[in-house]
Motif scaffolding. Structure first.
Motif, PDB file in Angstrom:
ATOM      1  N   GLU A   1      28.905  31.668  37.041  1.00  0.00           N
ATOM      2  CA  GLU A   1      30.271  31.118  36.990  1.00  0.00           C
ATOM      3  C   GLU A   1      31.009  31.678  35.660  1.00  0.00           C
ATOM      4  OE1 GLU A   1      29.430  27.110  37.065  1.00  0.00           O
ATOM      5  OE2 GLU A   1      29.118  26.814  35.086  1.00  0.00           O
TER       6      GLU A   1
ATOM      7  N   ARG B   1      45.724  33.989  44.215  1.00  0.00           N
ATOM      8  CA  ARG B   1      46.210  34.854  45.459  1.00  0.00           C
ATOM      9  C   ARG B   1      47.324  35.882  44.969  1.00  0.00           C
ATOM     10  NH1 ARG B   1      44.178  30.837  48.213  1.00  0.00           N
ATOM     11  NH2 ARG B   1      42.340  31.278  49.563  1.00  0.00           N
TER      12      ARG B   1
ATOM     13  N   VAL C   1      39.310  37.165  42.815  1.00  0.00           N
ATOM     14  CA  VAL C   1      38.123  36.318  42.544  1.00  0.00           C
ATOM     15  C   VAL C   1      37.394  36.323  41.388  1.00  0.00           C
ATOM     16  CG1 VAL C   1      37.663  36.633  45.095  1.00  0.00           C
ATOM     17  CG2 VAL C   1      36.635  38.370  43.318  1.00  0.00           C
TER      18      VAL C   1
ATOM     19  N   GLY D   1      32.679  35.127  42.789  1.00  0.00           N
ATOM     20  CA  GLY D   1      33.090  35.488  43.969  1.00  0.00           C
ATOM     21  C   GLY D   1      34.371  34.191  44.485  1.00  0.00           C
ATOM     22  N   GLU D   2      34.169  33.248  43.885  1.00  0.00           N
ATOM     23  CA  GLU D   2      35.230  32.145  44.359  1.00  0.00           C
ATOM     24  C   GLU D   2      36.633  32.532  44.057  1.00  0.00           C
ATOM     25  OE1 GLU D   2      35.993  27.455  43.348  1.00  0.00           O
ATOM     26  OE2 GLU D   2      34.429  28.422  42.628  1.00  0.00           O
ATOM     27  N   VAL D   3      37.493  32.270  44.957  1.00  0.00           N
ATOM     28  CA  VAL D   3      39.019  32.651  44.732  1.00  0.00           C
ATOM     29  C   VAL D   3      39.612  31.969  43.447  1.00  0.00           C
ATOM     30  CG1 VAL D   3      41.146  32.671  45.781  1.00  0.00           C
ATOM     31  CG2 VAL D   3      39.208  33.124  47.386  1.00  0.00           C
ATOM     32  N   ILE D   4      40.118  32.388  42.698  1.00  0.00           N
ATOM     33  CA  ILE D   4      40.836  31.862  41.527  1.00  0.00           C
ATOM     34  C   ILE D   4      42.586  32.174  41.700  1.00  0.00           C
ATOM     35  CG2 ILE D   4      39.067  32.031  40.012  1.00  0.00           C
ATOM     36  CD1 ILE D   4      40.085  34.291  38.776  1.00  0.00           C
TER      37      ILE D   4
ATOM     38  N   ALA E   1      34.641  28.504  37.940  1.00  0.00           N
ATOM     39  CA  ALA E   1      34.535  29.019  39.360  1.00  0.00           C
ATOM     40  C   ALA E   1      33.372  29.804  39.366  1.00  0.00           C
ATOM     41  CB  ALA E   1      35.866  30.143  39.418  1.00  0.00           C
TER      42      ALA E   1
ATOM     43  N   ASP F   1      42.800  38.353  47.582  1.00  0.00           N
ATOM     44  CA  ASP F   1      42.282  37.171  46.865  1.00  0.00           C
ATOM     45  C   ASP F   1      42.061  37.819  45.515  1.00  0.00           C
ATOM     46  OD1 ASP F   1      42.414  35.253  48.686  1.00  0.00           O
ATOM     47  OD2 ASP F   1      40.342  35.590  49.492  1.00  0.00           O
TER      48      ASP F   1
END
Length: 85
Positions: free
Chosen positions: A17, A76, A7, A71-74, A68, A5
């Motif tokens: 964010e 892959r 992130v 730590g949020e997935v942006i 985002a 991921d």
């Protein structure tokens, strides 16, 4: 092949964010370790996010201009072995 991921990183102590500014690669495109994959920004700065390993960008989860949380997935990255993180 395993996926890693990408992130949203925390650029400062008060950052909660960030915004995706520019994707420098497209899905399906190969990347090398250390290559700039995406540029993100906080209220105060912009920073490039580098590929941790060589592989292929599998998916863009957050498009340019989207926000985002830290730590949020942006995105892959499909890694071609080597790391067991």
């Amino acid at each position: 092949m395993s996926s890693l991921d990408i992130v949203m990183p925390q650029l400062g102590l008060t950052m909660t964010e960030g915004r995706v500014v520019t994707w420098h690669v497209s899905p399906g495109q190969a990347v090398t370790a250390g290559q700039v994959v995406v540029t993100i920004e906080s209220e105060k700065t912009q920073e490039d996010v580098l590929a941790e390993t060589a592989g292929v960008l599998e998916q863009i989860v957050k498009q340019e201009g989207e926000i985002a949380a830290i730590g949020e997935v942006i995105g892959r990255l499909g890694a071609s072995g080597g790391s067991s993180r």
